[in-house]
Write a protein that holds these residues in place. Structure first.
Motif, short mmCIF file in Angstrom:
data_model
loop_
_atom_site.label_atom_id
_atom_site.label_comp_id
_atom_site.label_asym_id
_atom_site.label_seq_id
_atom_site.Cartn_x
_atom_site.Cartn_y
_atom_site.Cartn_z
N PHE A 60 0.85 -1.19 0.00
CA PHE A 60 0.00 0.00 0.00
C PHE A 60 0.88 1.24 0.00
CE2 PHE A 60 0.42 -1.96 4.19
CZ PHE A 60 1.12 -0.96 4.88
N ARG A 61 0.28 2.36 -0.33
CA ARG A 61 0.99 3.64 -0.28
C ARG A 61 0.26 4.51 0.73
NH1 ARG A 61 4.33 6.26 -3.89
NH2 ARG A 61 3.89 4.90 -5.65
N ALA A 64 0.15 10.38 3.04
CA ALA A 64 1.18 11.40 3.28
C ALA A 64 2.48 10.69 3.65
CB ALA A 64 0.74 12.33 4.39
N CYS A 65 3.59 11.34 3.37
CA CYS A 65 4.89 10.74 3.64
C CYS A 65 5.32 11.11 5.06
CB CYS A 65 5.89 11.26 2.61
SG CYS A 65 7.44 10.37 2.66
N SER A 66 4.73 10.46 6.03
CA SER A 66 4.95 10.88 7.41
C SER A 66 5.84 9.88 8.15
CB SER A 66 3.61 10.99 8.11
OG SER A 66 2.95 9.75 8.05
N ARG A 67 6.15 10.22 9.39
CA ARG A 67 6.80 9.24 10.25
C ARG A 67 5.81 8.13 10.55
NH1 ARG A 67 7.84 12.32 15.27
NH2 ARG A 67 6.11 13.48 14.37
N LEU A 68 6.34 6.93 10.78
CA LEU A 68 5.46 5.78 11.03
C LEU A 68 5.65 5.27 12.45
CD1 LEU A 68 6.21 3.83 7.73
CD2 LEU A 68 4.24 5.29 8.23
N LEU A 165 0.51 -0.61 12.14
CA LEU A 165 1.29 0.46 11.52
C LEU A 165 0.40 1.70 11.47
CD1 LEU A 165 4.03 0.82 10.03
CD2 LEU A 165 2.75 0.51 7.92
N VAL A 168 2.27 8.94 12.11
CA VAL A 168 2.37 9.90 13.23
C VAL A 168 1.85 11.26 12.76
CG1 VAL A 168 3.93 11.00 14.87
CG2 VAL A 168 4.35 8.64 14.14
N ALA B 58 7.47 1.62 17.91
CA ALA B 58 8.68 2.25 17.39
C ALA B 58 8.29 3.30 16.37
CB ALA B 58 9.58 1.19 16.74
N VAL B 59 8.94 4.46 16.39
CA VAL B 59 8.64 5.53 15.44
C VAL B 59 9.87 5.78 14.57
CG1 VAL B 59 8.10 7.98 15.20
CG2 VAL B 59 6.90 6.61 16.90
N PHE B 60 9.64 5.84 13.27
CA PHE B 60 10.77 6.07 12.34
C PHE B 60 10.24 6.75 11.09
CE2 PHE B 60 9.17 1.71 12.27
CZ PHE B 60 8.64 1.64 10.99
N ARG B 61 11.16 7.32 10.33
CA ARG B 61 10.79 7.93 9.04
C ARG B 61 11.53 7.17 7.96
NH1 ARG B 61 8.82 12.95 7.67
NH2 ARG B 61 9.16 13.92 9.69
N LEU B 62 10.83 6.80 6.90
CA LEU B 62 11.50 6.10 5.80
C LEU B 62 12.27 7.12 4.96
CD1 LEU B 62 8.72 3.59 4.70
CD2 LEU B 62 10.55 3.28 6.36
N CYS B 65 9.64 8.20 0.20
CA CYS B 65 8.20 8.06 0.42
C CYS B 65 7.66 7.03 -0.57
CB CYS B 65 7.53 9.40 0.21
SG CYS B 65 5.82 9.42 0.72
N SER B 66 7.90 5.75 -0.30
CA SER B 66 7.56 4.72 -1.28
C SER B 66 6.35 3.92 -0.85
CB SER B 66 8.76 3.80 -1.47
OG SER B 66 9.10 3.24 -0.23
N ARG B 67 5.95 3.03 -1.72
CA ARG B 67 4.93 2.06 -1.31
C ARG B 67 5.56 1.13 -0.28
NH1 ARG B 67 3.88 -1.01 -6.35
NH2 ARG B 67 5.97 -0.19 -6.76
N LEU B 68 4.72 0.60 0.60
CA LEU B 68 5.21 -0.26 1.67
C LEU B 68 4.67 -1.67 1.50
CD1 LEU B 68 4.55 2.17 4.66
CD2 LEU B 68 6.71 1.75 3.47
N PHE B 70 3.90 -5.07 3.91
CA PHE B 70 3.67 -5.36 5.34
C PHE B 70 3.19 -6.80 5.43
CE2 PHE B 70 0.90 -3.69 9.16
CZ PHE B 70 1.84 -4.16 10.06
#
Lengths: 282, 282
Positions: A60-61, A64-68, A165, A168, B58-62, B65-68, B70
């Motif tokens: 999935f996409r 928004a390109c945010s922190r996860l 997932l 943030v 856990a919080v992180f930034r990729l 900004c791509s498809r993920l 999971f």
């Protein structure tokens, strides 16, 4: 020759009959039984296009390109059903809340099931329906899953591990290390309800406490909090260990002291009474 | 009065002695024992800043900004250790590979542990060390986890559910529904090794097959594949059910037929011999 009773043992078909009402080891073997279980039981319960794609992972996409925020919890509870909830509701809410506690909107969940041979399919279906309901309340999708079957006596009905997932919220920085001098502690409700509800369902209280578990997805509440204030530093969903352990963890992570006033902590009379009889501190 | 032997039962302390070499129910209770187990056993094994933050997620930034992708897999295997691998290596590689099979670089894992009361701490530590090694091979970090303890006889040593998150390579579109007429099937190695290695470790073969499990992270291999060709449509890691089931799934998802030539499928002589004796089709 003795007069032995007639036995049909030799005539009984040794091939395992396909049991339709209980989980058998074959449901975990990767063959037709497993595919049927997934197609007939899991997919209809959690139906969404990502899950239905049927690949090894969901793709999935994010909008928004945010922190996860990424979290997991394994769920084991006896009994599987208790007043106010069940293992399925717990498995969805526990992970949704863990993600929300980092200031993230939970979006996608995965669920890994360990099923005990002999588990009634009707029980599994009830748990899945409860998961679907909780996921719908929280506004999340269960996009990937896995099922294993273990021999009778190697689990307790079923165990569920969920991972979640979330994205943030922009500008939000919450975490256990963010507590600051002057912060106040806010409890969202009375404490101890879930523990006493589960003990009551086990019959370990010896009386009827008439207490319901408060298991619920808290993400909407958390989002409303962030709408109301920019001064939120730490969020946590106290589970095992309760409020005392949770606040101790935060104090340690943030290097602060936390003073509590016992009479300000809400405890339902029924929970207080049950705890007094059991010698517990709620 | 009979001459009863002296008994010290009344004088024995009812408080459970802190057992340092085995898992006890208290290790799952949310209190000090659990925190010590996490601090001394889990954190050192998987050490990284995201896990050490100690929050609910856990919080992180990729980086992009791509498809993920999971995915999740629950792992139950008996015995826990077998030639070529163990449950920990399996738990990391299984999920790393599921994520990689969608054309994604696996980045972050979570791990939920269900531990059986009585499990030796040394066994747990060996499994965690193996997970760390596999994660390091794959280049992923284990950033969140959970531990539950169930009563003796309610698990089989330990169960591990891992979830994985990866970033899909730009421009890559692979999936079970993407197989097209003219595609060829490529196997990355001989089949059946893992199954026979586990059966051998169980002592179910009645002879020594001298076969090692081929459990390994395949993400680097997959990334090399995409470097070599833009014509990759489907990737899959055949696990339970084997190659036949996997190809059947792909045929169904893509609406294509797949023709196999049996003599082109690599099977080690030892695996073939074991399968012949057991009446299995590798």
């Amino acid at each position: 020759m003795t007069n032995e009773p007639l036995t049909l043992q030799g005539a009984v078909c040794p091939t395992p009959v396909q049991q339709r009402d209980r989980i058998v080891l074959g449901h975990g073997s990767g063959g037709k039984l497993m595919h049927d279980l997934i197609a007939r039981t899991f997919l209809p319960a959690f139906d969404n296009p990502l899950l239905r794609a049927g690949d090894d992972a969901a793709v999935f996409r994010l909008s928004a390109c945010s922190r996860l925020a990424f979290s997991t919890d394994s769920h084991v509870v006896y009994p599987l059903f208790f007043p106010g909830g069940d293992i399925g509701r717990l498995a969805v809410c526990g992970t949704v809340n863990d993600v929300a506690m980092l200031g993230a909107q939970p979006l996608y969940l995965t669920a890994g099931f360990i099923l005990e041979e002999g588990l009634e399919l009707a029980v599994l279906q009830r748990v899945l329906a409860s998961m679907r309901e909780a996921a719908s309340e929280a506004g999340v999708q269960i996009v990937a899953g896995d099922t294993k079957v273990v021999q009778r006596g190697k689990a307790d009905g079923l165990y569920i591990t969920t991972s979640g997932l979330g994205a943030v919220l922009t500008g939000v920085e919450v975490g256990g290390a963010q507590a600051k001098p002057g912060d106040v502690v806010i409890l969202s409700g009375p404490i101890g309800d879930h523990g006493i509800a589960v003990l009551g369902a086990r019959g370990e209280l010896g009386f009827d406490a008439a207490v319901q578990s408060d298991v619920a997805p808290l993400n909407h509440l958390i989002m409303a909090l962030f709408d109301a204030s920019e001064q939120i530093h730490v969020l946590r969903d106290p589970t095992r260990g309760g409020v005392a352990t949770t606040l101790n963890e935060i104090a340690k992570q943030s290097g602060v002291g936390i003073t509590l006033s016992e009479q300000s902590i809400p405890v339902r009379p029924a929970v207080r009474a049950a705890c007094e009889m059991l010698g517990f501190d709620p």
